[in-house]
Write an enzyme that holds these catalytic residues in place. Structure first.
Site, PDB file in Angstrom:
ATOM      1  N   ASN A  42       0.835  -1.201   0.000  1.00  0.00           N
ATOM      2  CA  ASN A  42       0.000   0.000   0.000  1.00  0.00           C
ATOM      3  C   ASN A  42       0.876   1.259   0.000  1.00  0.00           C
ATOM      4  O   ASN A  42       1.949   1.296   0.600  1.00  0.00           O
ATOM      5  CB  ASN A  42      -1.016   0.005   1.150  1.00  0.00           C
ATOM      6  N   GLU A  44       0.350   5.228   0.759  1.00  0.00           N
ATOM      7  CA  GLU A  44      -0.597   6.231   1.278  1.00  0.00           C
ATOM      8  C   GLU A  44      -0.224   7.635   0.804  1.00  0.00           C
ATOM      9  O   GLU A  44       0.826   7.853   0.195  1.00  0.00           O
ATOM     10  CB  GLU A  44      -0.626   6.144   2.813  1.00  0.00           C
ATOM     11  N   GLU A  55      -3.161  -4.579  -3.017  1.00  0.00           N
ATOM     12  CA  GLU A  55      -3.693  -5.469  -4.062  1.00  0.00           C
ATOM     13  C   GLU A  55      -3.716  -4.763  -5.410  1.00  0.00           C
ATOM     14  O   GLU A  55      -3.323  -5.321  -6.433  1.00  0.00           O
ATOM     15  CB  GLU A  55      -5.127  -5.906  -3.714  1.00  0.00           C
ATOM     16  N   CYS A  87     -10.307  -5.188   0.613  1.00  0.00           N
ATOM     17  CA  CYS A  87     -11.414  -4.225   0.717  1.00  0.00           C
ATOM     18  C   CYS A  87     -12.303  -4.301  -0.528  1.00  0.00           C
ATOM     19  O   CYS A  87     -11.939  -4.919  -1.540  1.00  0.00           O
ATOM     20  CB  CYS A  87     -10.865  -2.808   0.901  1.00  0.00           C
ATOM     21  N   CYS A  90     -10.812  -3.156  -3.928  1.00  0.00           N
ATOM     22  CA  CYS A  90      -9.857  -4.139  -4.473  1.00  0.00           C
ATOM     23  C   CYS A  90     -10.583  -5.374  -4.999  1.00  0.00           C
ATOM     24  O   CYS A  90     -10.178  -5.956  -6.005  1.00  0.00           O
ATOM     25  CB  CYS A  90      -8.826  -4.521  -3.423  1.00  0.00           C
TER      26      CYS A  90
HETATM   27  N1  THU Z   1      -5.338  -1.406   2.576  1.00  0.00           N
HETATM   28  C1  THU Z   1      -4.809  -2.245   1.636  1.00  0.00           C
HETATM   29  O1  THU Z   1      -3.658  -2.073   1.212  1.00  0.00           O
HETATM   30  N2  THU Z   1      -5.596  -3.248   1.178  1.00  0.00           N
HETATM   31  C2  THU Z   1      -6.884  -3.484   1.566  1.00  0.00           C
HETATM   32  O2  THU Z   1      -7.525  -4.390   1.045  1.00  0.00           O
HETATM   33  C3  THU Z   1      -7.487  -2.645   2.600  1.00  0.00           C
HETATM   34  C4  THU Z   1      -6.671  -1.542   3.134  1.00  0.00           C
HETATM   35  C5  THU Z   1      -4.508  -0.294   3.070  1.00  0.00           C
HETATM   36  C6  THU Z   1      -4.999   1.071   2.688  1.00  0.00           C
HETATM   37  C7  THU Z   1      -4.419   1.933   3.789  1.00  0.00           C
HETATM   38  O3  THU Z   1      -3.109   2.322   3.434  1.00  0.00           O
HETATM   39  C8  THU Z   1      -4.340   1.010   4.984  1.00  0.00           C
HETATM   40  O4  THU Z   1      -4.482  -0.308   4.480  1.00  0.00           O
HETATM   41  C9  THU Z   1      -5.402   1.260   6.046  1.00  0.00           C
HETATM   42  O5  THU Z   1      -6.662   1.223   5.495  1.00  0.00           O
END
Ligand code: THU
Length: 129
Positions: A42, A44, A55, A87, A90
């Protein structure tokens, strides 16, 4: 490659996450039907909504290398005591590239296995024919 090896790759990817806001470092490893493996973490952003999940970054990496892909299997690692499947956003993006098996690993000993269509029933399709 075994599920456990894919999980290790996802975990390795999580260590590269850019997650200064949530401190929640996620990693993903996927294998395409042509047998290649791609990872993502991820990334941010100070403008929170611009954050990209692990993902979707793994999928973008795969397409950048292979062009159109079919995902055979996808593993997500979250730094949680219990497995946490991808999530909703994704799930929709994974669905675009096949109906892979999705395995969720965590810091605990449990893992979960679902098909993409199980996690996203009645998925949106542009042409519903
Ligand atoms: N996040 C993911 O990388 N994948 C998911 O399926 C859900 C959330 C990340 C996004 C954010 O940087 C952190 O997790 C908290 O939500």
């Amino acid at each position: 490659m075994s599920d456990n090896e894919l999980n290790l790759k996802a975990k390795e990817a999580a260590s590269r996450a850019y997650a200064p806001y949530s401190n929640f470092r996620v990693g993903c490893a996927l294998i395409t039907t042509s047998g290649n493996i791609y990872t993502g973490c991820n990334v941010e952003n100070a403008s929170y909504g611009l954050t990209i999940c692990a993902e979707r970054n793994a999928i973008a990496n795969a397409i950048n290398e292979e062009g159109i892909i079919e995902i055979a299997k996808l593993v997500v690692y979250t730094p949680t005591p219990n497995p946490t499947p991808p999530c909703g956003a994704c799930r929709q993006v994974i669905h675009e590239f096949g109906d892979p098996e999705i395995m969720s690993y965590c810091d605990g000993s449990q893992s979960k296995k679902h098909s993409s269509s199980e996690l996203l029933p009645h998925a949106f399709k542009l042409k519903n024919s």
